[in-house]
Design an enzyme around this catalytic site. Sequence first.
Site, PDB file in Angstrom:
ATOM      1  N   GLY A  83      19.414 -10.642  -4.760  1.00 57.73           N
ATOM      2  CA  GLY A  83      18.266 -10.601  -3.837  1.00 57.73           C
ATOM      3  C   GLY A  83      17.140 -11.506  -4.320  1.00 57.73           C
ATOM      4  O   GLY A  83      15.951 -11.215  -4.134  1.00 57.73           O
ATOM      5  N   GLY A  86      13.640 -13.208  -2.441  1.00 56.98           N
ATOM      6  CA  GLY A  86      12.552 -12.411  -1.883  1.00 56.98           C
ATOM      7  C   GLY A  86      11.231 -12.734  -2.569  1.00 56.98           C
ATOM      8  O   GLY A  86      11.072 -13.780  -3.207  1.00 56.98           O
ATOM      9  N   TYR A 216      13.763   4.136   2.058  1.00 54.33           N
ATOM     10  CA  TYR A 216      13.501   3.297   0.878  1.00 54.33           C
ATOM     11  C   TYR A 216      13.251   4.171  -0.359  1.00 54.33           C
ATOM     12  O   TYR A 216      13.870   3.984  -1.410  1.00 54.33           O
ATOM     13  CB  TYR A 216      12.282   2.425   1.181  1.00 54.33           C
ATOM     14  CG  TYR A 216      11.817   1.519   0.063  1.00 54.33           C
ATOM     15  CD1 TYR A 216      12.654   0.546  -0.477  1.00 54.33           C
ATOM     16  CD2 TYR A 216      10.512   1.620  -0.431  1.00 54.33           C
ATOM     17  CE1 TYR A 216      12.201  -0.305  -1.483  1.00 54.33           C
ATOM     18  CE2 TYR A 216      10.058   0.765  -1.422  1.00 54.33           C
ATOM     19  CZ  TYR A 216      10.902  -0.182  -1.953  1.00 54.33           C
ATOM     20  OH  TYR A 216      10.450  -1.026  -2.940  1.00 54.33           O
ATOM     21  N   ILE A 246       3.109  -5.364  -5.143  1.00 56.98           N
ATOM     22  CA  ILE A 246       2.971  -6.611  -5.908  1.00 56.98           C
ATOM     23  C   ILE A 246       2.311  -7.687  -5.047  1.00 56.98           C
ATOM     24  O   ILE A 246       2.684  -7.887  -3.884  1.00 56.98           O
ATOM     25  CB  ILE A 246       4.355  -7.097  -6.412  1.00 56.98           C
ATOM     26  CG1 ILE A 246       5.059  -5.982  -7.209  1.00 56.98           C
ATOM     27  CG2 ILE A 246       4.182  -8.363  -7.253  1.00 56.98           C
ATOM     28  CD1 ILE A 246       4.300  -5.471  -8.431  1.00 56.98           C
TER      29      ILE A 246
HETATM   30  N1  LIG Z   1       7.385  -6.553  -3.794  1.00 58.78           N
HETATM   31  C1  LIG Z   1       6.889  -5.347  -4.100  1.00 58.78           C
HETATM   32  O1  LIG Z   1       5.716  -5.053  -3.848  1.00 58.78           O
HETATM   33  C2  LIG Z   1       7.778  -4.345  -4.753  1.00 58.78           C
HETATM   34  C3  LIG Z   1       7.211  -3.151  -5.225  1.00 58.78           C
HETATM   35  C4  LIG Z   1       8.038  -2.194  -5.789  1.00 58.78           C
HETATM   36  C5  LIG Z   1       9.384  -2.445  -5.956  1.00 58.78           C
HETATM   37  N2  LIG Z   1       9.906  -3.614  -5.506  1.00 58.78           N
HETATM   38  C6  LIG Z   1      11.341  -3.827  -5.663  1.00 58.78           C
HETATM   39  O2  LIG Z   1      11.598  -5.091  -6.254  1.00 58.78           O
HETATM   40  C7  LIG Z   1      12.775  -5.657  -5.674  1.00 58.78           C
HETATM   41  C8  LIG Z   1      12.474  -7.045  -5.158  1.00 58.78           C
HETATM   42  O3  LIG Z   1      11.454  -6.919  -4.198  1.00 58.78           O
HETATM   43  P1  LIG Z   1      11.037  -8.125  -3.260  1.00 58.78           P
HETATM   44  O4  LIG Z   1       9.649  -7.843  -2.872  1.00 58.78           O
HETATM   45  O5  LIG Z   1      11.401  -9.417  -3.870  1.00 58.78           O
HETATM   46  O6  LIG Z   1      11.968  -7.819  -1.991  1.00 58.78           O
HETATM   47  P2  LIG Z   1      12.195  -8.762  -0.695  1.00 58.78           P
HETATM   48  O7  LIG Z   1      12.362  -7.870   0.472  1.00 58.78           O
HETATM   49  O8  LIG Z   1      11.170  -9.821  -0.646  1.00 58.78           O
HETATM   50  O9  LIG Z   1      13.591  -9.452  -1.059  1.00 58.78           O
HETATM   51  C9  LIG Z   1      14.801  -8.732  -1.071  1.00 58.78           C
HETATM   52  C10 LIG Z   1      15.945  -9.725  -0.996  1.00 58.78           C
HETATM   53  O10 LIG Z   1      17.165  -8.985  -0.896  1.00 58.78           O
HETATM   54  C11 LIG Z   1      18.047  -9.774  -0.129  1.00 58.78           C
HETATM   55  N3  LIG Z   1      19.163  -8.992   0.410  1.00 58.78           N
HETATM   56  C12 LIG Z   1      19.170  -8.181   1.509  1.00 58.78           C
HETATM   57  N4  LIG Z   1      20.425  -7.720   1.726  1.00 58.78           N
HETATM   58  C13 LIG Z   1      21.208  -8.238   0.747  1.00 58.78           C
HETATM   59  C14 LIG Z   1      22.588  -8.146   0.437  1.00 58.78           C
HETATM   60  N5  LIG Z   1      23.438  -7.423   1.200  1.00 58.78           N
HETATM   61  N6  LIG Z   1      23.059  -8.817  -0.629  1.00 58.78           N
HETATM   62  C15 LIG Z   1      22.220  -9.562  -1.400  1.00 58.78           C
HETATM   63  N7  LIG Z   1      20.917  -9.694  -1.158  1.00 58.78           N
HETATM   64  C16 LIG Z   1      20.407  -9.032  -0.089  1.00 58.78           C
HETATM   65  C17 LIG Z   1      17.183 -10.366   0.965  1.00 58.78           C
HETATM   66  O11 LIG Z   1      17.787 -11.529   1.527  1.00 58.78           O
HETATM   67  C18 LIG Z   1      15.895 -10.658   0.210  1.00 58.78           C
HETATM   68  O12 LIG Z   1      15.806 -12.009  -0.206  1.00 58.78           O
HETATM   69  C19 LIG Z   1      13.247  -4.685  -4.591  1.00 58.78           C
HETATM   70  O13 LIG Z   1      14.282  -3.882  -5.118  1.00 58.78           O
HETATM   71  C20 LIG Z   1      12.024  -3.848  -4.314  1.00 58.78           C
HETATM   72  O14 LIG Z   1      12.359  -2.552  -3.917  1.00 58.78           O
HETATM   73  C21 LIG Z   1       9.133  -4.565  -4.920  1.00 58.78           C
HETATM   74  C1  LIG Z   2       5.476  -0.723  -2.962  1.00 58.12           C
HETATM   75  C2  LIG Z   2       6.724  -1.484  -2.665  1.00 58.12           C
HETATM   76  O1  LIG Z   2       7.863  -0.795  -2.984  1.00 58.12           O
HETATM   77  C3  LIG Z   2       6.793  -2.373  -1.478  1.00 58.12           C
HETATM   78  N1  LIG Z   2       5.808  -3.412  -1.569  1.00 58.12           N
HETATM   79  C4  LIG Z   2       6.602  -1.627  -0.167  1.00 58.12           C
HETATM   80  O2  LIG Z   2       5.479  -1.535   0.262  1.00 58.12           O
HETATM   81  O3  LIG Z   2       7.561  -1.190   0.404  1.00 58.12           O
END
Ligand SMILES: NC(=O)c1ccc[n+]([C@@H]2O[C@H](COP(=O)([O-])OP(=O)(O)OC[C@H]3O[C@@H](n4cnc5c(N)ncnc54)[C@H](O)[C@@H]3O)[C@@H](O)[C@H]2O)c1
Ligand SMILES: C[C@@H](O)[C@H](N)C(=O)O
Length: 394
Positions: A83, A86, A216, A246
């Site tokens: 992933g 993202g 989620y 983030i």
């Molecule tokens: N960004 C935040 O604020 C935040 C906060 C807490 C936790 N997280 C966690 O960090 C991780 C990364 O977050 P992010 O913000 O980069 O997420 P994002 O939604 O920006 O990216 C997720 C990626 O997963 C890919 N994806 C979807 N289905 C897929 C599949 N079947 N196979 C492979 N890839 C697939 C998508 O194409 C995408 O690029 C996630 O697990 C998220 O839960 C993020």
């Molecule tokens: C907090 C985090 O997991 C993500 N940015 C959401 O809002 O879903």
Amino acid sequence: METHGVYRRTRSHGPLCWVPASAHTRAQSPEGIYLTDIYAQPIPPVAIAIRNISFSPRQVTSDASFHSVSFSETDHPKVLITGGLGQLGVGLAKLLRKRFGKNNVILSDIRKPPSNVFHSGPFIYSDILDYKNLREIVVNNRITWLVHYSALLSAVGEANVALARSVNITGLHNILDIAAEHGLRLFVPSTIGAFGPTSPRNPTPDLCVQRPRTIYGVSKVHAELMGEYYHHRYGLDFRCLRYPGIISADSMPGGGTTDYAVQIFHDAIKSGKFECNLRPDTRLPMMYIDDCLRATLEVMEAPADTLSMRTYNINAMSFTPEELSQELQKQMPDLEVTYDVDLVRQAIADSWPMDFDDSNARKDWSWKHDYDLPELVQTMLNFFEAERRMSHIN
Ligand SMILES: NC(=O)c1ccc[n+]([C@@H]2O[C@H](COP(=O)([O-])OP(=O)(O)OC[C@H]3O[C@@H](n4cnc5c(N)ncnc54)[C@H](O)[C@@H]3O)[C@@H](O)[C@H]2O)c1
Ligand SMILES: C[C@@H](O)[C@H](N)C(=O)O
């Protein structure tokens, strides 16, 4: 050779580990885990999860050790990020490549990478729902660390529960089994969204009631528990941080509840106006991306004996949309902020922590954030200003 119940201790390849003594004769669950292992007493601390679809008796002899890929602490790890296209993956790849070398970090996703990402280091197609393809990538590239970023976030998850269940839960099962079979160090991020309305919200400690109301959140609690279970049951080196929302300048969020805190910068700079989809007093824990990615590297490099837990809260700051707007208005006094509340996102935010207690991470592996709200705002604005100047030059 030492035996222990139905387990045998072996050192035939790599580190000493426990493997089932007669793996090919016992009944398996649909996930490929041996059901009879549940009844083997006493349970040794390290054993290996095996999938029926992954090994036939012809492929692997019953005395093979699946921990054959050993990771020496003095070597560079070989990292796969799922992933990776993202909000967080590209930045993490950049940080890890600086530390371990460009070719030791492979980004993967199901989307087509933009040209700058494609040319900045190894990229590979990988759908986490395709178990065989994942295994092939891990084997062919001698992967030792797996950072599992693929997920559907909170708001898009509520809009497509079936897909979120599949990606966030079935996908995680594939990742856990691959990591256990190949002796990988596995990082899976969790989130403030793994808590719910019955959790203490101000502050939220590491260990408390977790009854989230989103798919989620449910999938992330499942990931925390499954990772910790595989750690205790099979010796999987599972590491997990609960990230706050983030905030990043050069990558966009993927459909979460905290997205407003990124969007406000883009809209402020583009139009001087921002319409917020959360109420002005909605307090949520937040973090600048550099702190988040550094925390991820630090917990992955932490010696195992410093980790008293396998899932930690990390935090930097907590603010409301009103407080963020006021901080921005110190630099952009003409910024106009209005509110049009999205009921789904608001209900999610109202069930999440307002402040996050990360004292265990600070104590165990010396976690420390660098960015508070004023530094965050200044850094974001500096980035956009630098981008604006570059576009004038070009
Ligand atoms: N960004 C935040 O604020 C935040 C906060 C807490 C936790 N997280 C966690 O960090 C991780 C990364 O977050 P992010 O913000 O980069 O997420 P994002 O939604 O920006 O990216 C997720 C990626 O997963 C890919 N994806 C979807 N289905 C897929 C599949 N079947 N196979 C492979 N890839 C697939 C998508 O194409 C995408 O690029 C996630 O697990 C998220 O839960 C993020
Ligand atoms: C907090 C985090 O997991 C993500 N940015 C959401 O809002 O879903």
